[in-house]
Scaffold this motif. Structure first.
Motif, PDB file in Angstrom:
ATOM      1  N   SER A 111       0.822  -1.200   0.000  1.00 39.70           N
ATOM      2  CA  SER A 111       0.000   0.000   0.000  1.00 39.70           C
ATOM      3  C   SER A 111       0.859   1.253   0.000  1.00 39.70           C
ATOM      4  N   ILE A 112       0.301   2.332  -0.558  1.00 43.26           N
ATOM      5  CA  ILE A 112       0.916   3.647  -0.486  1.00 43.26           C
ATOM      6  C   ILE A 112       0.408   4.359   0.760  1.00 43.26           C
ATOM      7  N   MET A 113       1.343   4.890   1.539  1.00 42.16           N
ATOM      8  CA  MET A 113       1.020   5.691   2.711  1.00 42.16           C
ATOM      9  C   MET A 113       1.653   7.061   2.495  1.00 42.16           C
ATOM     10  N   TYR A 114       0.803   8.066   2.389  1.00 43.59           N
ATOM     11  CA  TYR A 114       1.248   9.420   2.051  1.00 43.59           C
ATOM     12  C   TYR A 114       1.656  10.145   3.329  1.00 43.59           C
ATOM     13  N   ALA A 115       2.937  10.427   3.476  1.00 50.11           N
ATOM     14  CA  ALA A 115       3.482  10.990   4.718  1.00 50.11           C
ATOM     15  C   ALA A 115       3.228  12.488   4.806  1.00 50.11           C
TER      16      ALA A 115
END
Length: 389
Positions: free
Chosen positions: A136-140
């Motif tokens: 998954s992409i986790m946008y910081a």
């Protein structure tokens, strides 16, 4: 969980510090990789972590990867991580348009329509890679997880509030990054580098608003924007209190956003602020009003009569002087949400908790920013925002 840090600069340092405060899972920072060998050696040695000779080796050794490199590199690294079915934490800005690759590229003169097109294509490739991956992409975006913003999320969800109008701002005296100020490295100026924070917070809260009342996020549909390059004007009188290294990007942006439900947000981003930072979100809802003072806030006020007294004491980000009254931050990382976002990401990766700052939010933010640049090129005309979702 085994984590790896890609990069060795400012973002890599605060990611590492935030990981020390993750409590939901046990984190082992396996090591780091960077294309800056001297910086990487210093970063790794002072933290007692392994240096990896290639990106591929680091990805193979980890469960979750942190992309802490310039935004121009985010897409290819994220795609490489996702292809190996690993979760990836991507530091802001998510991605963008970084020129045509030529030495002659100038951020002042290219077509903003072309920039929007290429930025959306980059976002789409990252979304496609995520769909094809077990990762998954986790946008910081730390503003999403700042305690004040998360408390406002609770207010919205539990009261059924409708947000009518959001005011928000991030202004500093200039960026930490040596890459900032060059479009081919940063993908824009204040709207991109500073504006992404309050823009994300505003869009996120409207997502929350919609999900809480109808089960569907409310997205931005149009934007009007003006940008300016004040410190590059021939008549700018430089007293050396503001950074002025910008080559082909703006140092001020003002945007007005309209959402699907007709509600609005007004956001300022600039490099023209002295005396620290001004980071806040003000929510005007149909049943309450909230001011989220991320920085500065009055959690601690200190008066120091002599500058020298505080020479070894960190006060607050980008303050010009430590003499006189200061909005001293007792724990800046906590107020900014760094540890909270990392704990949330690792909890999601380990236990499947929903990701508040996800690829959907990141997509909306980039689409909004680059539609804003098109509007600015047209001297503030309203421009529709393309949704990729």
């Amino acid at each position: 969980m085994r984590s790896g840090i890609i990069g060795s600069g400012f973002a890599a340092r605060f990611h590492f510090e935030a990981l020390k405060r993750v409590y939901s899972v046990q984190v082992e920072v396996v090591g780091a990789y960077s294309k800056s060998p001297d910086e990487l050696a210093e970063f790794a040695s002072t933290r007692g972590i392994k240096i990896f000779d290639s990106l591929e080796e680091l990805i193979d050794a980890c469960d979750i990867l942190h992309i802490c490199t310039p935004p121009s590199t985010h897409e290819p690294i994220a795609v490489a991580v996702l292809k190996l079915d690993k979760d990836v934490i991507i530091e802001k800005p998510f991605t963008g348009y970084f020129g045509d690759g030529s030495k002659e590229f100038n951020g002042d003169v290219f077509s903003r329509e072309d920039g929007l097109k290429h930025a959306l294509e980059s976002v789409q490739r990252m979304l496609d890679a995520e769909k094809a991956s077990k990762g998954s992409i986790m946008y910081a975006e730390n503003w999403v997880y700042a305690p004040a913003i998360q408390k406002e999320r609770e207010l919205i969800e539990k009261t059924g509030a409708q947000i009518l109008w959001i005011q928000a701002q991030q202004s500093h005296s200039g960026s930490h990054s040596p890459d900032y100020g060059q479009w081919h490295l940063s993908g824009g100026g204040s709207l991109m580098g500073k504006g992404c924070h309050p823009l994300t917070a505003a869009i996120y809260l409207k997502h929350v608003d919609g999900r809480a009342r109808t089960g569907k996020p409310i997205r931005p549909v149009s934007i009007s924007c003006r940008t300016h390059s004040i410190t590059r004007m021939p008549n700018f009188i430089n007293e050396r209190h503001l950074k002025d290294l910008y080559r082909d990007v703006e140092d001020y942006a003002l945007v007005h956003i309209v959402f699907e439900d007709g509600t609005i947000a007004d956001i300022v981003a600039s490099e023209l602020l002295q005396g620290g930072v001004k980071n806040y979100v003000e929510v005007h809802a149909n049943n309450h009003r909230t001011i989220c003072n991320i920085a500065p806030n009055n959690a601690m006020l200190t008066y120091n009569p002599v500058e020298e007294n505080f020479k070894d004491i960190y006060v607050v980000e980008k303050t010009g002087t430590k003499q006189g009254w200061s909005f001293i931050s007792p724990d800046e990382g906590w107020f900014n949400g760094y540890q909270h976002e990392m704990d949330a990401f690792y909890r999601s990766s380990a236990f499947g908790d929903p990701i508040e700052s996800n690829s959907s939010l990141a997509s909306d933010v980039i689409a909004t920013i680059y539609a804003g640049y098109v509007s600015a090129e047209r001297k503030g005309d309203e421009v529709l925002i393309t949704s990729l979702l």
